[in-house]
Design an enzyme around this catalytic site. Structure first.
Site, short mmCIF file in Angstrom:
data_model
loop_
_atom_site.label_atom_id
_atom_site.label_comp_id
_atom_site.label_asym_id
_atom_site.label_seq_id
_atom_site.Cartn_x
_atom_site.Cartn_y
_atom_site.Cartn_z
N SER A 1 0.86 -1.18 0.00
CA SER A 1 0.00 0.00 0.00
C SER A 1 0.90 1.23 0.00
O SER A 1 1.70 1.41 0.92
CB SER A 1 -0.88 -0.05 1.25
OG SER A 1 -1.60 1.14 1.40
N LYS B 1 -1.12 -0.98 -4.36
CA LYS B 1 -2.32 -0.23 -3.97
C LYS B 1 -1.91 1.21 -3.76
O LYS B 1 -0.94 1.48 -3.05
CB LYS B 1 -2.90 -0.83 -2.69
CG LYS B 1 -3.98 0.00 -2.02
CD LYS B 1 -4.66 -0.79 -0.90
CE LYS B 1 -4.72 0.00 0.39
NZ LYS B 1 -5.37 -0.76 1.48
N LYS C 1 -3.01 5.04 -2.48
CA LYS C 1 -3.96 5.84 -1.75
C LYS C 1 -4.39 6.99 -2.64
O LYS C 1 -3.54 7.62 -3.30
CB LYS C 1 -3.30 6.38 -0.47
CG LYS C 1 -2.98 5.30 0.54
CD LYS C 1 -4.24 4.73 1.16
CE LYS C 1 -3.92 3.77 2.28
NZ LYS C 1 -5.13 3.23 2.92
N ASP D 1 -7.25 3.05 -2.92
CA ASP D 1 -7.95 3.10 -1.63
C ASP D 1 -8.21 4.56 -1.28
O ASP D 1 -7.27 5.35 -1.14
CB ASP D 1 -7.07 2.44 -0.55
CG ASP D 1 -7.77 2.35 0.81
OD1 ASP D 1 -8.92 2.82 0.94
OD2 ASP D 1 -7.15 1.80 1.75
N GLU E 1 -11.15 0.76 -3.09
CA GLU E 1 -11.44 0.45 -1.69
C GLU E 1 -12.06 1.67 -1.02
O GLU E 1 -11.57 2.78 -1.15
CB GLU E 1 -10.11 0.07 -1.03
CG GLU E 1 -10.20 -0.48 0.37
CD GLU E 1 -8.82 -0.92 0.87
OE1 GLU E 1 -7.97 -1.34 0.05
OE2 GLU E 1 -8.58 -0.82 2.08
N ASP F 1 -13.67 -1.56 3.32
CA ASP F 1 -12.72 -1.70 4.42
C ASP F 1 -13.42 -1.16 5.68
O ASP F 1 -14.07 -1.92 6.41
CB ASP F 1 -11.44 -0.92 4.08
CG ASP F 1 -10.43 -0.83 5.22
OD1 ASP F 1 -10.72 -1.29 6.33
OD2 ASP F 1 -9.32 -0.26 5.02
N LYS G 1 -9.78 -6.92 7.70
CA LYS G 1 -8.71 -6.60 8.65
C LYS G 1 -9.14 -7.20 9.96
O LYS G 1 -10.11 -6.73 10.57
CB LYS G 1 -8.58 -5.09 8.82
CG LYS G 1 -7.90 -4.39 7.68
CD LYS G 1 -7.70 -2.93 8.00
CE LYS G 1 -7.14 -2.22 6.79
NZ LYS G 1 -7.27 -0.76 6.92
N GLY H 1 -4.03 -4.55 6.16
CA GLY H 1 -3.11 -4.30 7.27
C GLY H 1 -3.32 -2.93 7.88
O GLY H 1 -4.06 -2.09 7.35
#
Ligand code: OSB
Ligand code: MG
Length: 370
Positions: free
Chosen positions: A137, A163, A165, A190, A215, A240, A264, A292
């Site tokens: 990520s 991934k 952000k 995400d 996400e 998430d 998670k 995570g």
């Protein structure tokens, strides 16, 4: 098992590089480590990987400390507890919410149970692989050039999927550049709840980048708008923050709010609840993967074990220790194999040992109950 004492450690460790998301920048990892000892002297370790501030969820390191120290651990010490199941029938059920705090105790009880049985946690929970797929990520960067450099370096290290952000202003333009440079890599984004349904035209522009998923685009409590958005974009939605209990999974499924779930374990209360959600998703045909929270090597052990479950169908946000910390608090550290996997330990429990001397060194607060 009879629990003789519980130790809580509030740990603060510097991240190797700041991690920026739509909700803020993390430069350090503040997290609560839980050590549970039973009467024969066997020990289990857990982690409540809360954030310092209430940005990802309402919990903070201080609320987790308070709930663990003042409510949860006093009712366990000196008691006969039937493992993690016993915890959830008792104080785990009485305390409302505070999933991340509870996860710290739930995990320690799972590690303890596995160590008492001489079995690896992965095997104990029904894991089906010896290696798990590792993804990474990548946070928001100062500029696109820096991001492209980071992506390139991470691919060279062997990470299987990237991934990114995103947030308003760091989305479509960024994806265009990344896709130009890396047309074929497995890629997902995400948003950490940074958009609203009104942004659907902008979010639809992400459809052209062949993303594995987006996400948590919208507010964590808004399953209804996620369901609306799912009908307006073709990129699969992964939830998430929205999934805090098994009831959220049922509602999301019935509403059609997502195609995929980022499980998670800490967000849902730990391994016990994580397994229930895993089993339901498998039954409903919802693919999951393990997310995570910048865990230390202790929390990472639980992520690795969960990622061996059969319902896990995508690469996970489980990276090597070196992606987070200069030195981890477990031995051996978590390492990436050249093919982008992490090997699942065969040793009892989470399969790594805690460096207790280092743990003392990085602790800013300590409490012994019992
Ligand atoms: O939204 O998945 C998230 C880290 C902290 C809080 C929330 C998130 C994340 C990550 C990092 O994306 C995943 C990891 O490498 O631990
Ligand atoms: Mg997320």
């Amino acid at each position: 098992m009879r629990i003789s004492k519980i130790d809580l450690y509030l740990v603060r460790m510097k991240l190797v590089s700041p991690f920026e998301t739509s909700f803020g920048v993390e430069t350090h990892r503040e997290t609560v480590i839980v050590r549970i000892e039973e009467e024969r002297g066997e020990v289990g370790w857990g982690e409540a990987p809360i954030m310092e501030g209430p940005w990802y969820s309402y919990e903070t390191s201080q609320t987790a400390w308070h709930v663990l120290k003042d409510f949860i651990t006093p009712s366990l010490v000196g008691e006969e507890v039937e493992g993690p199941g016993g915890f959830w029938e008792g104080i785990g059920k009485r305390v409302r919410g505070h999933n991340i705090a509870k996860a710290g105790v739930d995990k320690a009880l799972w590690d303890l149970k596995a160590r008492l049985m001489g079995e690896s946690l992965s095997k104990l929970i029904g894991g089906v692989r010896d290696e798990i797929y590792s993804g990474i990520s990548i946070g928001i960067k100062k500029n696109i050039k820096e991001l492209l450099k980071t992506v390139e370096r991470r691919l060279e290290e062997g990470y299987r999927r990237i991934k990114l952000k995103i947030r308003p202003g760091w989305d479509v333009g960024v994806l265009r550049e990344v896709r130009k440079e890396f047309p074929h890599i497995p890629l997902q984004v995400d948003a950490n709840a940074a958009y609203t349904l009104d942004d659907y035209l902008l979010l639809r522009k992400l459809d052209q980048f062949d993303l594995l998923m987006i996400e948590q685009p919208l507010d964590e409590d808004d399953l209804a708008d996620h369901s609306q958005l799912a009908r307006k974009i073709s990129t699969p939605i992964c939830l998430d923050e929205s999934i805090k209990t098994i009831y959220d999974v049922k509602a999301a499924y019935l509403l059609g709010s997502c195609e995929i779930i980022n499980l998670k374990p800490s967000r849902v209360g730990g391994i016990t609840k994580g397994l229930e959600i895993h089993d339901l998703c498998l039954r409903l045909g919802i693919p999951i993967w393990i997310g995570g929270m910048l865990e230390t090597g202790i929390g990472r052990g639980f992520l690795v074990a969960m990622a061996t479950l059969p319902g896990v169908k995508f690469p996970n946000d489980i990276s090597a220790s070196s992606r987070y910390f200069k030195e981890d608090i477990v031995e051996p550290e978590w390492c990436l194999n050249p093919d982008g996997t992490i090997s699942v330990p065969k040793a009892p429990g989470i399969g790594v040992e805690v460096k207790e001397e280092m743990l003392e060194r990085v602790s800013i607060k300590r409490e012994r109950i019992g």
